[in-house]
Design an enzyme around this catalytic site. Structure first.
Site, PDB file in Angstrom:
ATOM      1  N   ASN A   3       0.880  -1.179   0.000  1.00  0.00           N
ATOM      2  CA  ASN A   3       0.000   0.000   0.000  1.00  0.00           C
ATOM      3  C   ASN A   3       0.911   1.222   0.000  1.00  0.00           C
ATOM      4  O   ASN A   3       1.519   1.549   1.015  1.00  0.00           O
ATOM      5  CB  ASN A   3      -0.882  -0.030   1.262  1.00  0.00           C
ATOM      6  CG  ASN A   3      -1.704   1.244   1.415  1.00  0.00           C
ATOM      7  OD1 ASN A   3      -1.831   2.033   0.479  1.00  0.00           O
ATOM      8  ND2 ASN A   3      -2.269   1.437   2.593  1.00  0.00           N
ATOM      9  N   LYS A   5       0.122   4.245  -0.327  1.00  0.00           N
ATOM     10  CA  LYS A   5      -0.527   5.445   0.247  1.00  0.00           C
ATOM     11  C   LYS A   5      -0.295   6.654  -0.675  1.00  0.00           C
ATOM     12  O   LYS A   5      -0.198   6.481  -1.884  1.00  0.00           O
ATOM     13  CB  LYS A   5      -0.032   5.677   1.676  1.00  0.00           C
ATOM     14  CG  LYS A   5      -0.152   4.419   2.539  1.00  0.00           C
ATOM     15  CD  LYS A   5       0.048   4.658   3.995  1.00  0.00           C
ATOM     16  CE  LYS A   5      -0.079   3.334   4.751  1.00  0.00           C
ATOM     17  NZ  LYS A   5      -0.013   3.480   6.182  1.00  0.00           N
ATOM     18  N   HIS A  87      -9.507   1.498   5.260  1.00  0.00           N
ATOM     19  CA  HIS A  87      -8.182   1.620   5.890  1.00  0.00           C
ATOM     20  C   HIS A  87      -8.323   2.557   7.093  1.00  0.00           C
ATOM     21  O   HIS A  87      -9.073   3.524   7.059  1.00  0.00           O
ATOM     22  CB  HIS A  87      -7.168   2.173   4.884  1.00  0.00           C
ATOM     23  CG  HIS A  87      -5.778   2.137   5.425  1.00  0.00           C
ATOM     24  ND1 HIS A  87      -5.307   3.075   6.316  1.00  0.00           N
ATOM     25  CD2 HIS A  87      -4.764   1.252   5.232  1.00  0.00           C
ATOM     26  CE1 HIS A  87      -4.065   2.767   6.648  1.00  0.00           C
ATOM     27  NE2 HIS A  87      -3.704   1.667   5.999  1.00  0.00           N
ATOM     28  N   GLU A  89      -6.623   4.872   8.190  1.00  0.00           N
ATOM     29  CA  GLU A  89      -6.389   6.306   7.920  1.00  0.00           C
ATOM     30  C   GLU A  89      -7.648   6.953   7.354  1.00  0.00           C
ATOM     31  O   GLU A  89      -7.960   8.108   7.651  1.00  0.00           O
ATOM     32  CB  GLU A  89      -5.188   6.465   6.970  1.00  0.00           C
ATOM     33  CG  GLU A  89      -3.879   6.225   7.705  1.00  0.00           C
ATOM     34  CD  GLU A  89      -2.760   5.636   6.871  1.00  0.00           C
ATOM     35  OE1 GLU A  89      -2.830   5.689   5.630  1.00  0.00           O
ATOM     36  OE2 GLU A  89      -1.804   5.106   7.475  1.00  0.00           O
ATOM     37  N   GLU A 159      -5.379  -4.663  11.070  1.00  0.00           N
ATOM     38  CA  GLU A 159      -4.334  -3.653  11.221  1.00  0.00           C
ATOM     39  C   GLU A 159      -4.554  -2.883  12.520  1.00  0.00           C
ATOM     40  O   GLU A 159      -5.355  -1.940  12.554  1.00  0.00           O
ATOM     41  CB  GLU A 159      -4.373  -2.680  10.046  1.00  0.00           C
ATOM     42  CG  GLU A 159      -4.098  -3.320   8.707  1.00  0.00           C
ATOM     43  CD  GLU A 159      -3.533  -2.324   7.710  1.00  0.00           C
ATOM     44  OE1 GLU A 159      -2.429  -2.560   7.226  1.00  0.00           O
ATOM     45  OE2 GLU A 159      -4.178  -1.305   7.442  1.00  0.00           O
ATOM     46  N   GLY A 165       2.632   2.342  10.684  1.00  0.00           N
ATOM     47  CA  GLY A 165       3.577   3.427  10.442  1.00  0.00           C
ATOM     48  C   GLY A 165       4.401   3.807  11.662  1.00  0.00           C
ATOM     49  O   GLY A 165       5.111   4.814  11.643  1.00  0.00           O
ATOM     50  N   SER A 204       3.471  -2.106  10.405  1.00  0.00           N
ATOM     51  CA  SER A 204       4.931  -2.219  10.586  1.00  0.00           C
ATOM     52  C   SER A 204       5.477  -3.604  10.244  1.00  0.00           C
ATOM     53  O   SER A 204       6.415  -4.081  10.885  1.00  0.00           O
ATOM     54  CB  SER A 204       5.326  -1.799  12.006  1.00  0.00           C
ATOM     55  OG  SER A 204       4.972  -0.441  12.223  1.00  0.00           O
TER      56      SER A 204
HETATM   57  P1  PGA Z   1       2.846   0.271   7.633  1.00  0.00           P
HETATM   58  O1  PGA Z   1       1.404   0.527   7.027  1.00  0.00           O
HETATM   59  O2  PGA Z   1       3.337  -1.032   7.065  1.00  0.00           O
HETATM   60  O3  PGA Z   1       3.668   1.439   7.170  1.00  0.00           O
HETATM   61  O4  PGA Z   1       2.700   0.216   9.120  1.00  0.00           O
HETATM   62  C1  PGA Z   1       0.471  -0.522   6.906  1.00  0.00           C
HETATM   63  C2  PGA Z   1      -0.817   0.000   6.347  1.00  0.00           C
HETATM   64  O5  PGA Z   1      -1.199   1.134   6.679  1.00  0.00           O
HETATM   65  O6  PGA Z   1      -1.507  -0.684   5.580  1.00  0.00           O
END
Ligand code: PGA
Length: 248
Positions: A3, A5, A87, A89, A159, A165, A204
């Protein structure tokens, strides 16, 4: 599944696509996909070989006066096979509710694509003992809006919001416990679906923890943000996924 983003430029995405083409191995049992920012879908569709294309979001409307939105039929034009829905976010920054996420998942599966529905708890919710309640509700709403046929075309991405992140992935025990809980919860709605649904972990995930996490019993893959922006790191994670012999 990577992803990206809202990261990258035409130049960096060109480099990443080349790196991904070098990693892709159609003979392996691993499905490899990347969710690219929508302005680059055309470039990715034209240049990626052996890597499935995903989108990061979609409207739950068909078409019309929805400035800034993208429809499932537009994504189909670019051969998208996967679309993220809900997601964290988007839930946090754009106030997407469980119902909206379910409507999006429905639209995605109606269009013949796979909805990757993201669920997960915040740190506060985990610390206050609400983890199971939050996840149950996120799953329950999906079952009230989607038919069993549609649900057969979803992937669940667990998640934990606090792991996204931050560099701090959940521990192997925490992940296995939650994935098992998700599968048990789905069993309550439909046993067959619970057996077959893919539950992937995100938060992560990186080369140093991929082997341990991807080997867990109820983990069927990963949703990778930061590490998918490096062809080398993403390749290492894909290699760990290939080692998992147990196919669900
Ligand atoms: P990350 O993001 O691997 O940077 O923690 C995962 C995601 O948001 O799908």
């Amino acid at each position: 599944m990577g992803n990206w983003k809202m990261n990258g430029s035409l130049l960096t995405i060109k480099t990443l696509c080349e790196a991904l083409n070098g990693i892709a191995d159609t003979s392996a049992h691993v499905d490899m996909a990347v969710c690219v920012p929508s302005p680059y879908l055309f470039y990715a569709r034209t240049n990626l070989k052996g890597v499935c294309l995903g989108a990061q979001n979609v409207s739950h409307h068909d078409d019309g006066a929805y400035t800034g939105e993208i429809s499932t039929s537009m994504l189909k034009d670019f051969d998208c096979q996967y679309v993220l829905a809900g997601h964290s976010e988007r839930r946090a920054l754009y106030a997407e509710t469980n119902v909206e996420v379910a409507l999006k998942a429905k639209k995605i599966t109606d269009a013949g694509m796979t909805a990757v529905v993201c669920i997960g708890e915040s740190l506060d919710q985990r610390l206050s003992g609400e983890l199971e309640k939050i996840l149950f509700e996120q799953i329950r709403v999906l079952f009230s809006y989607l038919s069993l046929k549609a649900l057969a075309n979803i992937v669940i991405a667990y998640e934990p919001v606090w792991a996204i992140g931050t560099g701090l992935a959940a521990t192997a025990n925490q992940i296995q416990d939650v994935h098992a809980f998700i599968r048990q919860t789905i069993t309550k709605f439909n046993e067959n679906l619970a057996k077959n649904v893919r539950i992937v972990y995100g938060g992560s995930l990186k080369p140093s923890n991929a082997a341990e996490i991807l080997a867990l019993d109820d983990v069927d893959g990963g949703l990778i943000g930061g590490a998918s922006l490096s062809g080398k790191d993403f390749g290492e994670i894909i290699n760990q996924a290939k080692r998992k012999t147990c196919l669900r």
